[in-house]
Design a protein around this motif. Sequence first.
Motif, PDB file in Angstrom:
ATOM      1  N   ARG A  68       0.836  -1.206   0.000  1.00 33.09           N
ATOM      2  CA  ARG A  68       0.000   0.000   0.000  1.00 33.09           C
ATOM      3  C   ARG A  68       0.872   1.259   0.000  1.00 33.09           C
ATOM      4  NH1 ARG A  68      -4.517  -1.282   4.715  1.00 33.09           N
ATOM      5  NH2 ARG A  68      -5.529  -3.060   3.718  1.00 33.09           N
ATOM      6  N   VAL A  69       1.916   1.240   0.815  1.00 30.89           N
ATOM      7  CA  VAL A  69       2.790   2.411   0.910  1.00 30.89           C
ATOM      8  C   VAL A  69       3.518   2.644  -0.407  1.00 30.89           C
ATOM      9  CG1 VAL A  69       4.842   3.367   2.035  1.00 30.89           C
ATOM     10  CG2 VAL A  69       3.081   2.244   3.408  1.00 30.89           C
ATOM     11  N   GLN A  70       4.055   1.578  -0.998  1.00 32.14           N
ATOM     12  CA  GLN A  70       4.763   1.707  -2.270  1.00 32.14           C
ATOM     13  C   GLN A  70       3.858   2.318  -3.329  1.00 32.14           C
ATOM     14  OE1 GLN A  70       7.889   1.370  -2.606  1.00 32.14           O
ATOM     15  NE2 GLN A  70       8.734  -0.533  -1.782  1.00 32.14           N
ATOM     16  N   ALA A  71       2.619   1.848  -3.380  1.00 36.30           N
ATOM     17  CA  ALA A  71       1.675   2.380  -4.369  1.00 36.30           C
ATOM     18  C   ALA A  71       1.353   3.841  -4.081  1.00 36.30           C
ATOM     19  CB  ALA A  71       0.391   1.543  -4.362  1.00 36.30           C
ATOM     20  N   ALA A  72       1.198   4.183  -2.799  1.00 37.47           N
ATOM     21  CA  ALA A  72       0.836   5.552  -2.418  1.00 37.47           C
ATOM     22  C   ALA A  72       1.970   6.536  -2.667  1.00 37.47           C
ATOM     23  CB  ALA A  72       0.417   5.599  -0.949  1.00 37.47           C
ATOM     24  N   LEU A  73       3.210   6.060  -2.615  1.00 37.95           N
ATOM     25  CA  LEU A  73       4.363   6.945  -2.797  1.00 37.95           C
ATOM     26  C   LEU A  73       4.750   7.132  -4.251  1.00 37.95           C
ATOM     27  CD1 LEU A  73       6.768   5.927   0.130  1.00 37.95           C
ATOM     28  CD2 LEU A  73       4.987   7.663   0.081  1.00 37.95           C
ATOM     29  N   THR A  74       4.203   6.321  -5.118  1.00 36.48           N
ATOM     30  CA  THR A  74       4.543   6.408  -6.540  1.00 36.48           C
ATOM     31  C   THR A  74       4.250   7.807  -7.083  1.00 36.48           C
ATOM     32  OG1 THR A  74       4.049   4.063  -6.871  1.00 36.48           O
ATOM     33  CG2 THR A  74       4.107   5.466  -8.832  1.00 36.48           C
ATOM     34  N   GLY A  75       5.270   8.423  -7.632  1.00 35.97           N
ATOM     35  CA  GLY A  75       5.114   9.742  -8.241  1.00 35.97           C
ATOM     36  C   GLY A  75       5.226  10.910  -7.283  1.00 35.97           C
ATOM     37  N   LEU A  76       5.303  10.644  -5.989  1.00 32.39           N
ATOM     38  CA  LEU A  76       5.412  11.735  -5.009  1.00 32.39           C
ATOM     39  C   LEU A  76       6.846  12.249  -4.931  1.00 32.39           C
ATOM     40  CD1 LEU A  76       3.257  10.818  -1.871  1.00 32.39           C
ATOM     41  CD2 LEU A  76       2.755  12.485  -3.649  1.00 32.39           C
ATOM     42  N   GLU A  77       6.994  13.558  -4.737  1.00 32.17           N
ATOM     43  CA  GLU A  77       8.317  14.164  -4.604  1.00 32.17           C
ATOM     44  C   GLU A  77       8.497  14.864  -3.259  1.00 32.17           C
ATOM     45  OE1 GLU A  77      10.820  13.923  -6.672  1.00 32.17           O
ATOM     46  OE2 GLU A  77       9.703  12.740  -8.149  1.00 32.17           O
ATOM     47  N   ARG A  85       2.014   9.868   4.336  1.00 37.19           N
ATOM     48  CA  ARG A  85       1.354   8.675   3.797  1.00 37.19           C
ATOM     49  C   ARG A  85       1.927   7.407   4.426  1.00 37.19           C
ATOM     50  NH1 ARG A  85      -0.336   9.620  -2.526  1.00 37.19           N
ATOM     51  NH2 ARG A  85      -0.959  11.798  -2.308  1.00 37.19           N
ATOM     52  N   LEU A  86       3.226   7.394   4.664  1.00 33.87           N
ATOM     53  CA  LEU A  86       3.863   6.254   5.323  1.00 33.87           C
ATOM     54  C   LEU A  86       3.241   6.000   6.688  1.00 33.87           C
ATOM     55  CD1 LEU A  86       6.745   4.444   5.276  1.00 33.87           C
ATOM     56  CD2 LEU A  86       7.272   6.093   7.061  1.00 33.87           C
ATOM     57  N   VAL A  87       3.129   7.048   7.505  1.00 32.55           N
ATOM     58  CA  VAL A  87       2.593   6.922   8.858  1.00 32.55           C
ATOM     59  C   VAL A  87       1.102   6.603   8.813  1.00 32.55           C
ATOM     60  CG1 VAL A  87       2.186   8.116  11.041  1.00 32.55           C
ATOM     61  CG2 VAL A  87       4.339   8.463   9.823  1.00 32.55           C
ATOM     62  N   PHE A  88       0.371   7.305   7.973  1.00 35.42           N
ATOM     63  CA  PHE A  88      -1.071   7.111   7.872  1.00 35.42           C
ATOM     64  C   PHE A  88      -1.414   5.669   7.510  1.00 35.42           C
ATOM     65  CE2 PHE A  88      -4.823   6.854   5.127  1.00 35.42           C
ATOM     66  CZ  PHE A  88      -5.799   7.408   5.945  1.00 35.42           C
ATOM     67  N   LEU A  89      -0.740   5.122   6.509  1.00 31.62           N
ATOM     68  CA  LEU A  89      -1.060   3.775   6.053  1.00 31.62           C
ATOM     69  C   LEU A  89      -0.627   2.712   7.063  1.00 31.62           C
ATOM     70  CD1 LEU A  89      -0.203   4.153   2.271  1.00 31.62           C
ATOM     71  CD2 LEU A  89      -2.469   3.870   3.286  1.00 31.62           C
ATOM     72  N   TYR A  90       0.439   2.979   7.799  1.00 31.67           N
ATOM     73  CA  TYR A  90       0.855   2.038   8.845  1.00 31.67           C
ATOM     74  C   TYR A  90      -0.189   2.006   9.957  1.00 31.67           C
ATOM     75  CZ  TYR A  90       3.943  -0.477  12.038  1.00 31.67           C
ATOM     76  OH  TYR A  90       4.479  -1.419  12.885  1.00 31.67           O
ATOM     77  N   PHE A  91      -0.612   3.178  10.387  1.00 30.92           N
ATOM     78  CA  PHE A  91      -1.633   3.252  11.434  1.00 30.92           C
ATOM     79  C   PHE A  91      -2.943   2.620  10.957  1.00 30.92           C
ATOM     80  CE2 PHE A  91       0.130   7.190  13.887  1.00 30.92           C
ATOM     81  CZ  PHE A  91       1.231   6.444  14.252  1.00 30.92           C
ATOM     82  N   ARG A  92      -3.345   2.930   9.736  1.00 32.00           N
ATOM     83  CA  ARG A  92      -4.610   2.392   9.240  1.00 32.00           C
ATOM     84  C   ARG A  92      -4.548   0.877   9.100  1.00 32.00           C
ATOM     85  NH1 ARG A  92      -7.058   4.153   3.477  1.00 32.00           N
ATOM     86  NH2 ARG A  92      -5.610   2.530   2.784  1.00 32.00           N
ATOM     87  N   ASP A 161       5.818   3.066  16.162  1.00 36.98           N
ATOM     88  CA  ASP A 161       5.650   1.811  16.883  1.00 36.98           C
ATOM     89  C   ASP A 161       5.091   2.047  18.284  1.00 36.98           C
ATOM     90  OD1 ASP A 161       6.153  -1.119  16.966  1.00 36.98           O
ATOM     91  OD2 ASP A 161       7.566  -0.582  18.540  1.00 36.98           O
ATOM     92  N   GLU A 162       5.648   3.023  18.993  1.00 39.48           N
ATOM     93  CA  GLU A 162       5.200   3.319  20.356  1.00 39.48           C
ATOM     94  C   GLU A 162       3.779   3.883  20.350  1.00 39.48           C
ATOM     95  OE1 GLU A 162       4.881   3.659  24.369  1.00 39.48           O
ATOM     96  OE2 GLU A 162       6.319   2.518  23.163  1.00 39.48           O
ATOM     97  N   THR A 163       3.436   4.660  19.329  1.00 38.26           N
ATOM     98  CA  THR A 163       2.085   5.206  19.231  1.00 38.26           C
ATOM     99  C   THR A 163       1.055   4.095  19.074  1.00 38.26           C
ATOM    100  OG1 THR A 163       2.944   7.244  18.217  1.00 38.26           O
ATOM    101  CG2 THR A 163       0.590   6.793  17.943  1.00 38.26           C
ATOM    102  N   LEU A 179      -4.139  10.148  14.550  1.00 39.96           N
ATOM    103  CA  LEU A 179      -2.875  10.599  15.131  1.00 39.96           C
ATOM    104  C   LEU A 179      -1.761  10.738  14.092  1.00 39.96           C
ATOM    105  CD1 LEU A 179      -2.742   8.518  18.443  1.00 39.96           C
ATOM    106  CD2 LEU A 179      -3.583  10.839  18.088  1.00 39.96           C
ATOM    107  N   ALA A 180      -2.014  10.314  12.877  1.00 40.84           N
ATOM    108  CA  ALA A 180      -0.969  10.382  11.844  1.00 40.84           C
ATOM    109  C   ALA A 180      -0.473  11.810  11.645  1.00 40.84           C
ATOM    110  CB  ALA A 180      -1.493   9.807  10.531  1.00 40.84           C
TER     111      ALA A 180
END
Length: 210
Positions: A68-77, A85-92, A161-163, A179-180
């Motif tokens: 999910r993260v790899q797909a969400a980061l595609t094209g982002l600069e 997006r990294l934090v959001f998708l991990y939490f979700r 991780d702690e969150t 919390l993201a």
Amino acid sequence: MRKDRAKYVAILQAAVKVMAESGYYNAQVSRIAREAGVADGTVYLYFKNKEDILISILRETIGEIIDRVQAALTGLEDPAEMLHRLVFLYFRGLAETKDLAMVTQVHLRQTNPDVRRKIGDIMRPYYRIIDRIIERGVERGMFRPTIDRRIARRMIFGTMDETVTAWVLTGAKYDLVALAGPVVDLLLGGLVRREDERWRREPDRKESLG
């Protein structure tokens, strides 16, 4: 023998539920089989042992989050958006199933060193994504070029991780995904006011030597 994907998933889901309720060491394969609606022997057609089930749970969970993260980061600069997006998708990903979060955040930490090494191998692609975001931030001038990349990675993942662990231990009584934003804001901005540079100082030699 051709293995049934539905049975494989059912066993993993049953194992998550049983381990979340009883802990890893008290989770009996017979109980996992009963929860999955299969015979005890069927479990061993798919997994070598209980440790293999545990590792498979994490491999499936983290693998899906990484995809999910790899797909969400595609094209982002923008490094800030990438981090969010990294934090959001991990939490979700972990908030979707409270039992799964309990297993990954609490019971995995009680396993033996060999299991923890395997966990490290599974997590490595995720760490590489964090490294990529850090490098992008340095390249674009958003992050300081002098930062220690390894410390930065540990800080980012350690905060995430702690969150999640705190959310699990409080009984998941609040919205983890919400919390993201605050977490990313703290990671990017730190604790001090932006105009306050007093904290920036070089350690003396005694401090640097330990």
